[in-house]
Design a protein around this motif. Sequence first.
Motif, short mmCIF file in Angstrom:
data_model
loop_
_atom_site.label_atom_id
_atom_site.label_comp_id
_atom_site.label_asym_id
_atom_site.label_seq_id
_atom_site.Cartn_x
_atom_site.Cartn_y
_atom_site.Cartn_z
N PRO A 4 0.82 -1.23 0.00
CA PRO A 4 0.00 0.00 0.00
C PRO A 4 0.85 1.27 0.00
O PRO A 4 0.45 2.29 -0.56
CB PRO A 4 -0.80 -0.11 1.30
N ASP A 5 2.05 1.20 0.59
CA ASP A 5 2.90 2.38 0.68
C ASP A 5 3.52 2.78 -0.67
O ASP A 5 4.08 3.86 -0.80
CB ASP A 5 4.00 2.15 1.73
N ARG A 6 3.45 1.89 -1.66
CA ARG A 6 4.07 2.18 -2.95
C ARG A 6 3.04 2.44 -4.06
O ARG A 6 3.37 2.44 -5.23
CB ARG A 6 4.98 0.99 -3.38
N VAL A 7 1.80 2.64 -3.63
CA VAL A 7 0.73 2.83 -4.63
C VAL A 7 0.77 4.24 -5.20
O VAL A 7 0.83 5.22 -4.48
CB VAL A 7 -0.65 2.59 -3.98
N GLY B 143 6.20 1.60 -11.89
CA GLY B 143 5.66 1.42 -13.24
C GLY B 143 4.86 0.15 -13.41
O GLY B 143 4.23 -0.05 -14.45
N SER B 144 4.87 -0.73 -12.41
CA SER B 144 4.07 -1.97 -12.52
C SER B 144 2.61 -1.68 -12.27
O SER B 144 2.26 -0.90 -11.39
CB SER B 144 4.52 -2.99 -11.46
N VAL B 145 1.76 -2.33 -13.06
CA VAL B 145 0.32 -2.23 -12.84
C VAL B 145 -0.22 -3.65 -12.64
O VAL B 145 -0.06 -4.50 -13.52
CB VAL B 145 -0.39 -1.56 -14.04
N LEU B 146 -0.81 -3.90 -11.47
CA LEU B 146 -1.32 -5.25 -11.17
C LEU B 146 -2.84 -5.24 -11.25
O LEU B 146 -3.49 -4.32 -10.75
CB LEU B 146 -0.89 -5.68 -9.75
N ALA B 147 -3.37 -6.30 -11.86
CA ALA B 147 -4.83 -6.37 -12.02
C ALA B 147 -5.33 -7.74 -11.58
O ALA B 147 -4.57 -8.70 -11.52
CB ALA B 147 -5.18 -6.17 -13.49
N GLN B 148 -6.60 -7.81 -11.26
CA GLN B 148 -7.25 -9.10 -11.02
C GLN B 148 -8.28 -9.29 -12.12
O GLN B 148 -9.06 -8.38 -12.42
CB GLN B 148 -7.89 -9.12 -9.63
#
Length: 389
Positions: free
Chosen positions: A162-165, A252-257
Amino acid sequence: MRVSVLGATGSIGVSTLDILSNQSPGGPRFQTVALTAHSRVDELARAALASRAEFAAIADPTRYQELKSALAGSDVEVGAGAGAVVEAASREADCVVAAIVGIAGLPSTLEAVRQGARVALANKESLVCAGDLLKREARTSGAKLLPVDSEHNAIFQVLDRPDRVEKLILTASGGPFRDWSLEQMSRASPEEARKHPNWLMGAKISVDCATMMNKGLELIEAVQLFDVPEDRIDILIHPQSIIHSLVAYDDGSVLAQLGMPDMRTPISFALSWPDRMPVPGLERLDLAKIGRLDFHAPDPARFPALSFARAAAAAGGGACVALNGANEAAVEAFLNGRTDFLSISRTAGDMLEETIREGRHASPGSFEEIYDLDRQVRARCCERFGLSS
Ligand code: NDP
Ligand code: MG
């Protein structure tokens, strides 16, 4: 695992009971504690018998005898009235699924939080109206609020740092009027507004999807759940409803479900967290079959509810109560043929503006203040629609 389901006869309630009935090998053992409904006695009685619930509560007090007769000869205890619904939420459980629609669900959601249970939260209006107070209660009782709403459940699943969002990205199907002109929308009927392209849901949330107020409420819900300010939450139209939401990190990473649009996936995750459980019987995602995923930005002119919700989130808790109360009243008036589709968002925007102008937009200090403000806003809306409040 002892589980109660508040709003057991609704769309989320029925999906939850389906999961509870599936005692698959490798999954948790469920025991149903309490079930509630508003007025649909037969459905509630059937669900209570099938799930061997300990307690069934019907919110409408005039239905007590009917429910009692329907459950005569069984071991299910029976209660009626708003107090009985709250009692259902207070029965000792490991998890309470809060799936009543609207602010009507707040007293029982609060009770579930106060007993310190895991609260699988579908009833987003509770969090929109009382997020700060509910979170404070949860800190005191040790309750854990787990999102069932598919977007928030998706974010919860991929939110490891959460701290890197940098940003949260809430996806939205765009609803049944995604490609309609304002002129077409001005003539939309309740039946058309209820026809969601991808999800089968209750009437109120279906209309909320058509105005996109649902995404507005979800924006406020995300601010509350993840402590991210509204200007770091984007809304992205994604018509296929396969990507349920995304988290963009500062590297730069984008994580999705991803998954098929079926609420049994997020419900099962909320029930089994931090583990997962098998959910048989639901269609598996086949990306080759789907072929393509589309995305575009929402149109603020046709869907003004989105900017009203941003304004409410920025203004404070009172503003969110007013927005929600006006929306609930206007959706009901629309479904009853008392007003037109476009007036739903207009009414919500007007009530929000009035609340801010009157200086009542800050976070209410008590649940009573929330209920008072909600009542006053609804009374003004009823006046506007020529209805008695
Ligand atoms: P439904 O309208 O299908 O079901 C609502 C449930 O709440 C029913 O059990 C209903 O009882 C009960 N209820 C309604 N009014 C009251 C009241 N005044 N007091 C007590 N109980 C009441 O709604 P959904 O299941 O679609 O939605 C429930 C919640 O979950 C909403 O907050 C919605 O935004 C949220 N949600 C729903 C999703 C979905 O896929 N459906 C997805 C994400 C979030 P009765 O049947 O007797 O009327
Ligand atoms: Mg949702």
